[in-house]
Scaffold this motif. Structure first.
Motif, short mmCIF file in Angstrom:
data_model
loop_
_atom_site.label_atom_id
_atom_site.label_comp_id
_atom_site.label_asym_id
_atom_site.label_seq_id
_atom_site.Cartn_x
_atom_site.Cartn_y
_atom_site.Cartn_z
N LEU A 78 -33.57 38.36 28.37
CA LEU A 78 -33.67 37.41 27.26
C LEU A 78 -34.92 36.54 27.37
O LEU A 78 -35.48 36.13 26.36
CB LEU A 78 -32.41 36.55 27.18
CG LEU A 78 -31.14 37.31 26.79
CD1 LEU A 78 -29.92 36.41 26.91
CD2 LEU A 78 -31.26 37.91 25.40
N THR A 79 -35.36 36.27 28.57
CA THR A 79 -36.58 35.50 28.77
C THR A 79 -37.80 36.28 28.30
O THR A 79 -38.72 35.72 27.69
CB THR A 79 -36.74 35.10 30.25
OG1 THR A 79 -35.62 34.26 30.61
CG2 THR A 79 -38.02 34.34 30.51
N ALA A 80 -37.81 37.59 28.54
CA ALA A 80 -38.97 38.42 28.23
C ALA A 80 -39.05 38.85 26.77
O ALA A 80 -40.15 38.99 26.22
CB ALA A 80 -38.97 39.66 29.12
N GLN A 81 -37.92 39.09 26.12
CA GLN A 81 -37.94 39.61 24.76
C GLN A 81 -38.36 38.52 23.77
O GLN A 81 -38.18 37.34 24.01
CB GLN A 81 -36.57 40.18 24.38
CG GLN A 81 -36.15 41.37 25.21
CD GLN A 81 -37.14 42.51 25.13
OE1 GLN A 81 -37.51 42.95 24.04
NE2 GLN A 81 -37.57 43.00 26.27
N TRP B 175 -38.05 35.29 15.80
CA TRP B 175 -38.45 35.05 17.17
C TRP B 175 -37.46 34.06 17.77
O TRP B 175 -36.82 33.30 17.04
CB TRP B 175 -39.83 34.44 17.22
CG TRP B 175 -40.96 35.41 17.05
CD1 TRP B 175 -40.90 36.78 17.13
CD2 TRP B 175 -42.32 35.08 16.81
NE1 TRP B 175 -42.15 37.31 16.95
CE2 TRP B 175 -43.05 36.28 16.75
CE3 TRP B 175 -43.00 33.89 16.64
CZ2 TRP B 175 -44.41 36.32 16.53
CZ3 TRP B 175 -44.37 33.92 16.42
CH2 TRP B 175 -45.05 35.13 16.37
N PHE B 176 -37.37 34.05 19.10
CA PHE B 176 -36.45 33.13 19.76
C PHE B 176 -37.00 32.75 21.12
O PHE B 176 -37.96 33.34 21.63
CB PHE B 176 -35.06 33.77 19.93
CG PHE B 176 -35.03 34.88 20.95
CD1 PHE B 176 -34.69 34.62 22.28
CD2 PHE B 176 -35.36 36.18 20.60
CE1 PHE B 176 -34.69 35.64 23.22
CE2 PHE B 176 -35.36 37.20 21.54
CZ PHE B 176 -35.03 36.93 22.86
N ALA B 177 -36.37 31.75 21.71
CA ALA B 177 -36.64 31.37 23.10
C ALA B 177 -35.30 31.25 23.80
O ALA B 177 -34.30 30.83 23.20
CB ALA B 177 -37.41 30.04 23.18
N TRP B 178 -35.27 31.62 25.07
CA TRP B 178 -34.06 31.56 25.91
C TRP B 178 -34.33 30.56 27.02
O TRP B 178 -35.34 30.66 27.71
CB TRP B 178 -33.76 32.94 26.46
CG TRP B 178 -32.66 33.00 27.47
CD1 TRP B 178 -32.78 33.20 28.82
CD2 TRP B 178 -31.26 32.88 27.23
NE1 TRP B 178 -31.55 33.22 29.41
CE2 TRP B 178 -30.59 33.02 28.46
CE3 TRP B 178 -30.50 32.66 26.08
CZ2 TRP B 178 -29.21 32.96 28.58
CZ3 TRP B 178 -29.12 32.59 26.20
CH2 TRP B 178 -28.49 32.75 27.43
#
Length: 155
Positions: free
Chosen positions: A22-25, A45-48
């Motif tokens: 999840l950090t990388a995608q 787009w997202f951030a984890w």
């Protein structure tokens, strides 16, 4: 966050694998339900941050209207082309609206980390640019189901 899943334990990601994934995608698909019951899926787009998935959504969108009315959501993050490369996770629960709407950059300590992560990941910037059209949604998942088909090749 619940990471237990009954089916597919062999291909389920470990908590560390899920966090790294999840950090990388960069891209996810967000499923909402409209007022008339029609499903709606959109890409964002997202951030984890290690516990929550952060979405920066246009506030004049069908997605935003759907979530204002009903905050339940399912989000899929996946990658891979060939069958034995498929990896992904489905995160579900209820989103929370964080910060001002739309976001103009007012001080909000709760947004310091997600805005830094998002700006670095998607814009290669140290500070989040604000356009007055987007605002923040946070999903701290109630349920997570993950898969990594690359594990099928392992003995």
């Amino acid at each position: 966050m619940t990471v237990a899943q009954r089916r597919g334990r062999r291909i389920m990601m470990t908590p560390g694998e899920l966090d790294a994934f999840l950090t990388a995608q960069r891209t996810c698909r967000v499923a909402t339900v409209s007022a008339d019951g029609t499903p709606h899926v959109s890409t964002l787009w997202f951030a984890w941050d290690g516990a929550s998935l952060w979405l920066y959504s246009v506030v004049r969108s069908r997605r935003w209207a759907d979530l204002r009315r009903d905050p339940r959501v399912a989000i899929v993050v996946d990658t891979g082309e060939e069958y034995d490369e498929l990896r992904g996770a489905e995160l579900s629960g209820r989103v929370e609206f964080v910060g001002e709407v739309p976001r103009t950059g007012e001080l909000c300590a709760e947004l310091d980390l997600p805005e830094t992560l998002f700006a670095r990941k998607h814009f290669r910037l140290e500070e989040m640019p604000h356009d007055g059209r987007h605002a923040w949604l946070r999903l701290t998942p109630e349920k997570v189901v993950s898969w990594d088909f690359r594990k099928l090749a392992s003995p």
